[in-house]
Scaffold this active site. Structure first.
Site, PDB file in Angstrom:
ATOM      1  N   GLY A  46     -14.475 -37.934  37.907  1.00  0.00           N
ATOM      2  CA  GLY A  46     -15.861 -37.967  37.476  1.00  0.00           C
ATOM      3  C   GLY A  46     -16.218 -36.689  36.734  1.00  0.00           C
ATOM      4  N   GLN A  51     -21.256 -30.030  33.373  1.00  0.00           N
ATOM      5  CA  GLN A  51     -19.884 -29.522  33.316  1.00  0.00           C
ATOM      6  C   GLN A  51     -19.383 -29.347  31.884  1.00  0.00           C
ATOM      7  OE1 GLN A  51     -18.335 -32.520  36.393  1.00  0.00           O
ATOM      8  NE2 GLN A  51     -17.086 -30.728  36.770  1.00  0.00           N
ATOM      9  N   CYS A  89     -12.830 -30.494  42.074  1.00  0.00           N
ATOM     10  CA  CYS A  89     -13.810 -30.526  40.994  1.00  0.00           C
ATOM     11  C   CYS A  89     -13.164 -29.919  39.748  1.00  0.00           C
ATOM     12  CB  CYS A  89     -15.036 -29.707  41.405  1.00  0.00           C
ATOM     13  SG  CYS A  89     -16.301 -29.589  40.133  1.00  0.00           S
ATOM     14  N   HIS A 131     -20.897 -36.373  44.741  1.00  0.00           N
ATOM     15  CA  HIS A 131     -20.435 -35.147  44.081  1.00  0.00           C
ATOM     16  C   HIS A 131     -21.106 -34.976  42.712  1.00  0.00           C
ATOM     17  CE1 HIS A 131     -16.980 -32.284  43.089  1.00  0.00           C
ATOM     18  NE2 HIS A 131     -17.515 -32.513  41.902  1.00  0.00           N
TER      19      HIS A 131
HETATM   20 ZN    ZN Z   1     -17.370 -31.603  40.086  1.00  0.00          ZN
END
Ligand code: ZN
Length: 169
Positions: A46, A51, A89, A131
């Site tokens: 994901g 990000q 992550c 998340h």
């Molecule tokens: Zn993440």
């Protein structure tokens, strides 16, 4: 489409609350297409817009059928149960931590044209929904852990998961 640079822990943009998407225009479509390409290249589960440095509430997730799901303005509307597993992550590369998440989650979100829909998932997908939505509120999974897992801890977890007798005792 273009691959965008994934920002990592320490970058201020990962700590900001993202704004709602209100314009379902070409700019949003380009962002979602780029995020999908970036996620595919990074081989992640994901990716949230912050990000890639964009402070808007948009997320892409790989679902159980390996399709890319686009979630714009996603909200958790139901969750239940518990699932404890290693979590990682793309903004905290090469590290893992044990996090307990709901075993089931249902979200409500808009597609790239603004239409509302619902999506649900168990275990890994439920974890992914939680998340990614946390990213949109400026939070990282590392806030839930007291240490990063060692190689030994990771191996022990997966050895246990693969054990054929699991859950039969
Ligand atoms: Zn993440």
């Amino acid at each position: 489409m273009a691959i965008r640079r994934i920002v990592t822990q320490g970058d201020d943009r990962l700590r900001k609350k993202c704004r709602e998407v209100t314009d379902f225009n070409q700019r949003l479509h380009d962002l979602l297409d780029d995020m999908k390409e970036t996620l595919e290249e990074a081989q992640g589960m994901g990716l949230a817009a912050p990000q890639v440095g964009v402070l808007r509430r948009a997320v892409v997730i790989v679902d159980d059928d390996e399709n890319m799901l686009e979630l714009v303005n996603p909200e958790m509307i139901e969750s239940s149960g518990e699932n404890t597993a290693p979590e990682g992550c793309l903004s905290v590369p090469g590290k893992w931590g044990m996090v307990t998440r709901p075993g089931f989650a249902r979200v409500r979100a808009q597609d790239r044209y603004g239409n509302w829909f619902e999506a649900e998932g168990e275990d890994l997908m439920a974890r992914c929904f939680c998340h990614e939505i946390e990213h949109l509120d400026g939070h990282l999974y590392v806030e839930h852990i007291d240490h990063f897992m060692t190689e030994e801890e990771l191996e022990a977890f997966y050895a246990e998961e693969d054990a054929p007798e699991k859950g039969k005792k």
